[in-house]
Design a protein around this motif. Structure first.
Motif, short mmCIF file in Angstrom:
data_model
loop_
_atom_site.label_atom_id
_atom_site.label_comp_id
_atom_site.label_asym_id
_atom_site.label_seq_id
_atom_site.Cartn_x
_atom_site.Cartn_y
_atom_site.Cartn_z
N VAL A 188 0.85 -1.21 0.00
CA VAL A 188 0.00 0.00 0.00
C VAL A 188 0.88 1.25 0.00
CG1 VAL A 188 -1.72 1.30 1.30
CG2 VAL A 188 -1.91 -1.19 1.12
N SER A 248 -16.15 5.21 -5.60
CA SER A 248 -15.91 4.29 -4.50
C SER A 248 -15.66 2.88 -4.97
CB SER A 248 -17.11 4.31 -3.54
OG SER A 248 -18.28 3.93 -4.24
N LEU A 288 -6.34 2.98 -5.96
CA LEU A 288 -6.91 3.32 -4.66
C LEU A 288 -7.83 2.22 -4.15
CD1 LEU A 288 -7.78 7.10 -5.20
CD2 LEU A 288 -5.79 6.13 -4.07
N PHE A 289 -8.54 1.58 -5.07
CA PHE A 289 -9.42 0.48 -4.67
C PHE A 289 -8.64 -0.65 -4.02
CE2 PHE A 289 -11.26 -3.65 -5.86
CZ PHE A 289 -12.44 -3.60 -5.13
N LYS A 334 -7.29 0.18 -0.50
CA LYS A 334 -8.31 0.02 0.54
C LYS A 334 -8.56 -1.45 0.82
CE LYS A 334 -10.69 4.37 -0.48
NZ LYS A 334 -11.95 5.00 -0.95
N GLU A 335 -8.61 -2.27 -0.25
CA GLU A 335 -8.86 -3.70 -0.06
C GLU A 335 -7.74 -4.35 0.76
OE1 GLU A 335 -11.47 -5.79 -0.89
OE2 GLU A 335 -12.47 -3.86 -1.13
N MET A 374 -5.80 -2.89 3.00
CA MET A 374 -5.90 -2.45 4.40
C MET A 374 -7.08 -3.13 5.10
SD MET A 374 -3.31 -0.66 5.00
CE MET A 374 -3.76 -0.15 6.65
N ASN A 375 -8.19 -3.29 4.40
CA ASN A 375 -9.32 -4.00 5.01
C ASN A 375 -8.97 -5.46 5.29
OD1 ASN A 375 -11.00 -1.76 4.94
ND2 ASN A 375 -11.79 -2.21 2.90
N ARG A 379 -6.89 0.64 8.45
CA ARG A 379 -7.72 1.74 7.92
C ARG A 379 -6.85 2.64 7.05
NH1 ARG A 379 -11.54 4.56 12.21
NH2 ARG A 379 -12.59 5.08 10.25
N LEU A 380 -7.46 3.12 5.97
CA LEU A 380 -6.76 3.98 5.01
C LEU A 380 -7.48 5.32 4.95
CD1 LEU A 380 -4.60 4.20 2.69
CD2 LEU A 380 -6.43 3.52 1.15
N LEU A 395 -1.92 5.38 6.73
CA LEU A 395 -2.22 3.97 6.97
C LEU A 395 -2.18 3.73 8.48
CD1 LEU A 395 -1.00 4.15 4.03
CD2 LEU A 395 -0.21 1.82 4.35
#
Length: 606
Positions: A513, A559, A571-572, A575-576, A578-579, A584-585, A599
């Motif tokens: 990330v 989104s 960006l997608f 986020k994936e 980090m999830n 959390r991003l 991050l």
């Protein structure tokens, strides 16, 4: 037969006696002490005046001797007469003062049996006084005559000078003795006052411990008993009033509760066979029946189905204690379907018989809400399933794109450089030495480019520092390499000296990330300054990537990307990732204001 004296009269009488005794003793000692001190002061009232006269005697004797000496040298008759008058006045005052002192000493001598020290000193002083007095009179007498006998004058003057010094010396001793005796009297008076003060203090202490303290303790005990009795009486009255109010309140509450139950609750009293004994007005209204419901079966009035009817009657007949509840659905006369939560409990009477209390709650809205929740859960599950399928498809597509990109980089950069290397080696002609050296130099540079391209390709895959040393060292290495390869000012700062290791999956995702955020700043933000910072606490690890690029509007980024186009897929997947590790991003950016990517990862408990 005498009656017992009231408590307040007894207390007042006892306190009066105590105060009379105490105040009388203090007053007696105070008045006696004052009388004694006043007598003592009266005896000393003339001391200051006598000391003043004694000091004046010394001054007058000196003045007299000086004036007489000056008089013997005067020539003018007018001045001489004036001086003679002054000398005579001084002499008379000096004599008068001496007589006053003598009379004072005589009065003291009469009060005392033994001769005083000052009296002895005055006996010594008397000859000097007489000599000076007689000689002064003779000098004045001689000077008043027109013819002065110088030898006689000189004899008298010498006698005055001689005896005046002796007079002064003895007078000084007398003044000091007066002062000494006055100080002794003052000291004695102070001792007497201290003694009287000590006696009064002792009397007060005696009165405190033997009179006031026992009386105070007795009064305190009496008042305490009275207060306890008063408090008990007030508590009893308060409890009685509270019980009365509580009884009134309970009666009112019971009446209100009965009315509220009748108007709001769905309830009925039935026997063991389900025959109605009493029915709440609201329940009767719901069942749409009149007041003639006695001895009717509640299951028949509710118009239940056969199965539900038998179940309700079984619950009523078998209920021998405790509370039983079950949900029933029935249809009203207005064709409205209603769900009721029916609770049945047994009420025992004093006669030994029992009744069944049927309490009903309208749960129709709750049932509707439950059905709606179930429908929404099914819908949400389907949406989540579709989303997971879409995410999985996009991940597969992204992986395929990544493979294509790696293959393209190897083909376009490394493959082409290898092909060029092959052709340059084949084109070397050893017969042409100069050309061969140029070819070899070109091969060296091409080899360097090939090595650098290989390093970039392998560096973007999996850095060895991440596996060996952890996220902090890997990010520091990445910053150094990217700064060298791109020529941009990329800085790494470990603000909290973080060196903790995590699971390899967590470290890999944090690294990817961060790498994606830095690559975005390099490729799209047109920034020349990038700052990577690590900070941590006991509970949280935070990595921030700041750049001074052109930024972007967050509202323009969808989104959920529809394809692999630039601006959405990176960006997608950030986020994936980090999830996936429960991180959390956060992205903060504005046009022409740069971008900050944060991050946050919760540090697991050790």
């Amino acid at each position: 037969m005498s009656t017992q004296e009231p408590l307040d009269h007894q207390t007042f009488s006892r306190l009066s006696k105590i105060y009379i005794i105490a105040l009388g003793a203090i007053a007696l000692f105070t008045i006696g002490g004052q009388f004694f001190i006043q007598q003592y002061l009266n005896a000393q009232i003339d001391d200051s005046r006598i000391i003043n006269i004694s000091g004046r005697q010394r001054m007058l004797s000196q003045k007299l001797s000086k004036e007489i000496l000056l008089l013997s040298y005067l020539k003018k008759n007018q001045a001489k007469d004036q001086y003679i008058e002054d000398i005579e006045a001084t002499l008379d005052l000096w004599k008068e003062s001496h007589e006053v002192l003598s009379q004072y000493n005589e009065s003291i001598q009469q009060d005392q049996k033994h001769i005083t020290e000052i009296r002895k000193m005055f006996l010594v002083l008397a000859p000097y006084f007489q000599e000076v007095l007689e000689s002064s009179r003779q000098v004045i007498k001689l000077i008043k005559n027109d013819t002065i006998h110088q030898e006689k004058l000189k004899l008298h003057l010498d006698n005055i000078v001689l005896n005046e010094s002796l007079f002064l010396e003895q007078m000084d001793a007398i003044v000091f003795q007066y002062e000494k005796e006055a100080q002794q009297k003052v000291s004695s008076l102070k001792k007497i006052e201290y003694l009287l003060f000590a006696l009064i203090i002792l009397i007060l202490i005696f009165e405190f411990f033997l009179l006031f303290r026992p009386a105070a303790l007795s009064i305190k005990k009496t008042i305490s008993n009275l207060l306890v009795s008063q408090q008990k009486a007030e508590d009893m009255a308060s409890r009685a009033e509270e019980l009365r109010k509580r009884q009134d309140k309970n009666v009112q509450e019971l009446l209100s509760l009965t009315k509220a139950i009748d108007q709001t609750l769905l309830y009925a009293e039935v026997d063991e066979f389900g025959m109605i004994l009493s029915l709440g007005s609201r329940f009767a209204k719901l069942l749409n029946i009149d007041e003639n419901y006695e001895r009717k079966n509640i299951a028949d009035l509710m118009d239940l189905g056969e199965i539900q009817k038998n179940r309700l009657l079984d619950l009523i007949s078998q209920n021998k204690g405790g509370v039983f509840n079950e949900e029933f659905e029935f249809e009203t006369t207005s064709k409205e379907k209603i769900w009721l939560d029916i609770s049945i409990l047994t009420v025992y009477k004093e006669s030994g018989s029992s009744e069944r209390l049927v309490l009903c709650s309208d749960i129709s809205k709750r049932k509707e809400a439950q059905n709606e929740i179930e429908r929404l859960n099914v819908s949400r599950y389907k949406e989540k399933e579709e989303l997971q399928k879409s995410n999985a498809s996009q991940i597969v597509e992204a992986q395929e794109e990544e493979r294509k990109r790696i293959a393209k980089e190897i083909h376009d950069s490394i493959g082409q450089m290898l092909t060029a290397l092959k052709f340059n080696i084949e084109s070397i002609n050893l017969n042409n030495i100069e050309n061969a050296f140029q070819k070899i130099e070109g091969l060296k540079q091409l080899s360097k480019d090939l090595i650098q391209g290989t390093r970039i390709a392998t560096f973007n895959l999996t850095p060895p520092e991440l596996k060996d040393y952890g996220i902090s060292t890997a990010l520091q290495k990445m910053t150094k390499e990217l700064s060298k390869l791109t020529g941009k000012n990329i800085i790494f700062e470990n603000k909290s000296n973080f060196d903790q290791r995590f699971d390899s999956l967590v470290e890999t995702n944090l690294y990817r990330v961060t790498q994606e955020a830095v690559n975005n700043s390099i490729k799209y933000a047109q920034s020349d300054y990038i700052m990577i910072a690590i900070n941590h606490s006991d509970l949280l690890l935070s990595i921030t990537i700041d750049d001074n690029g052109k930024g972007f509007n967050l509202e323009d980024i969808p989104s959920k990307p529809g394809n692999n186009a630039e601006g959405g897929m990176g960006l997608f997947f950030m986020k994936e990732r980090m999830n996936y590790i429960n991180g959390r991003l956060f992205i903060n950016s504005s046009p022409n204001q740069g971008t900050r990517v944060t991050l946050n990862y919760t540090v697991p408990e050790s």
